[in-house]
Design an enzyme around this catalytic site. Structure first.
Site, mmCIF file in Angstrom:
data_model
loop_
_atom_site.group_PDB
_atom_site.id
_atom_site.type_symbol
_atom_site.label_atom_id
_atom_site.label_comp_id
_atom_site.label_asym_id
_atom_site.label_seq_id
_atom_site.Cartn_x
_atom_site.Cartn_y
_atom_site.Cartn_z
ATOM 1 C CG ASP A 1 -0.288 -0.410 2.505
ATOM 2 O OD1 ASP A 1 0.955 -0.367 2.589
ATOM 3 O OD2 ASP A 1 -1.007 -0.777 3.449
ATOM 4 C CG ASN B 1 -9.186 -0.850 11.614
ATOM 5 O OD1 ASN B 1 -8.238 -1.538 11.205
ATOM 6 N ND2 ASN B 1 -9.625 0.218 10.970
ATOM 7 C CG HIS C 1 -6.055 -1.976 8.650
ATOM 8 N ND1 HIS C 1 -6.110 -0.965 9.575
ATOM 9 C CD2 HIS C 1 -4.731 -2.144 8.402
ATOM 10 C CE1 HIS C 1 -4.894 -0.539 9.858
ATOM 11 N NE2 HIS C 1 -4.039 -1.253 9.160
ATOM 12 C CD GLU D 1 -8.430 1.464 7.485
ATOM 13 O OE1 GLU D 1 -8.773 0.818 8.498
ATOM 14 O OE2 GLU D 1 -7.421 2.189 7.441
#
Length: 255
Positions: A79, A145, A147, A152
Site C-alpha cells: 500500500d 481495527n 485491516h 479498512e
C-alpha cells in the site's frame, strides 16, 4: 531455543511466541526456509512486503541472515499514501527502500507511485505487474481495527474484482500514523491511499502475518473466534490454505 505454542483455526496456523523478539526470529525463520526451498525448486520468487512497526525486526533478521539470494526475487509492496512522493520519510516507498531496497540487490522492486498524476492509471499499472508475476509470499501485519494493508472494515471487499484500488482512510488509522511519529499532526496524514485488495493478498501462495503487542489482543480474539466477514478483514486469513499468524503472549492474551 525459541519456544512457541501452535493452534489451527480453520486452515490458519497460529504460532504464539513468548515475546515480540522471539516472534520476529520465528517468523524470519519460517520465511527464510520457505524462500530457500522455493528458490531451489523454481529458481525465482515474488514477495509482497508490508510496512509498520510489526515488520521492523522481522525484515532486519531476514536480510541479515544472508541466506537468501535476493537477486532472484522480485519485490512488491502492499500500500501507499496518495499524493506523497517516494522520498518523503513518511511514505511506504521510503520505508521499504531504507529498510530493504538499499540493503539488498533484488531482481526488481516494484513500488507503488504515491505521487502519480493519474491515480487510476497507477492502479492499472500495478495490477498488470501483479498479474505478470504471481506472488509466492506475502508478509504483512494486521491493524487494530482488523485491516490488512489499507483494506479498512468500511472498504474491505472479500470478493473484490480488482487487485489494486484507491480507498479513503479511517480516522483511527490516520491517528495511529501520528501516534507512531510518522506525521507530526493529523491533518498531515493523507486521506486516501492505494491498497492491494483482499483477493490480491490471498493470491499469494503463502502468507506470513505478524501481530505482536497488547494493542492487537482484542482484534486478534475477534478475528480468530468470530465469523469471517469484511468488518474484520483479517479474518479472511482463516480461508487461506497456507497462512501463518504469528502472535506474542500479549497479542494472544485474550484467546
Amino acid at each position: 531455543m525459541i519456544s512457541q505454542e501452535q493452534l489451527t483455526i480453520d486452515t490458519l496456523s497460529v504460532n504464539i511466541y513468548n515475546s515480540e523478539e522471539e516472534l520476529a526470529v520465528g517468523a524470519a525463520q519460517i520465511g527464510q526456509k520457505y524462500l530457500e526451498d522455493l528458490l531451489k525448486r523454481k529458481g525465482e520468487a515474488a514477495i509482497l512486503l508490508a510496512t509498520g512497526n510489526s515488520q521492523l525486526k522481522f525484515l532486519d533478521i531476514l536480510i541479515k541472515s544472508q541466506k537468501i539470494d535476493w537477486s532472484r526475487i522480485t519485490l512488491f509492496h502492499l500500500d501507499e499514501y496518495l499524493g506523497i512522493k517516494g522520498e518523503n520519510p513518511a511514505s511506504f516507498h521510503f520505508y521499504l527502500h531504507e529498510r530493504v531496497g538499499k540493503r539488498i540487490q533484488p531482481k526488481a522492486f516494484h513500488y507503488l507511485q504515491g505521487d502519480a498524476l493519474e491515480p487510476i492509471a497507477e492502479c492499472d499499472r500495478y495490477s498488470k505487474l501483479l498479474q505478470a508475476q504471481p506472488l509466492d509470499l506475502c508478509c504483512l501485519g494486521v491493524g487494530t481495527n482488523g485491516h490488512l494493508a489499507f483494506n479498512e472494515p468500511q472498504v474491505a471487499n472479500l470478493n473484490d474484482s480488482r487487485l489494486v484500488k484507491l480507498v479513503h482512510l479511517d480516522g483511527q488509522t490516520r491517528w495511529i500514523q501520528v501516534n507512531q511519529g510518522h506525521f507530526s499532526h493529523f491533518d498531515q496524514v493523507p486521506q486516501y491511499a492505494f491498497t492491494l485488495t483482499l483477493p490480491a493478498i490471498l493470491s499469494a501462495k503463502k502468507i506470513l502475518c505478524l501481530a505482536p503487542g497488547k494493542a492487537k489482543a482484542q482484534i486478534i480474539q475477534e478475528i480468530l473466534t468470530r465469523s469471517i466477514c469484511q468488518t474484520r478483514p483479517g479474518s479472511i486469513l482463516r480461508q487461506h490454505k497456507n497462512a501463518t499468524l504469528c502472535l506474542d503472549r500479549e497479542s494472544a492474551s485474550l484467546l
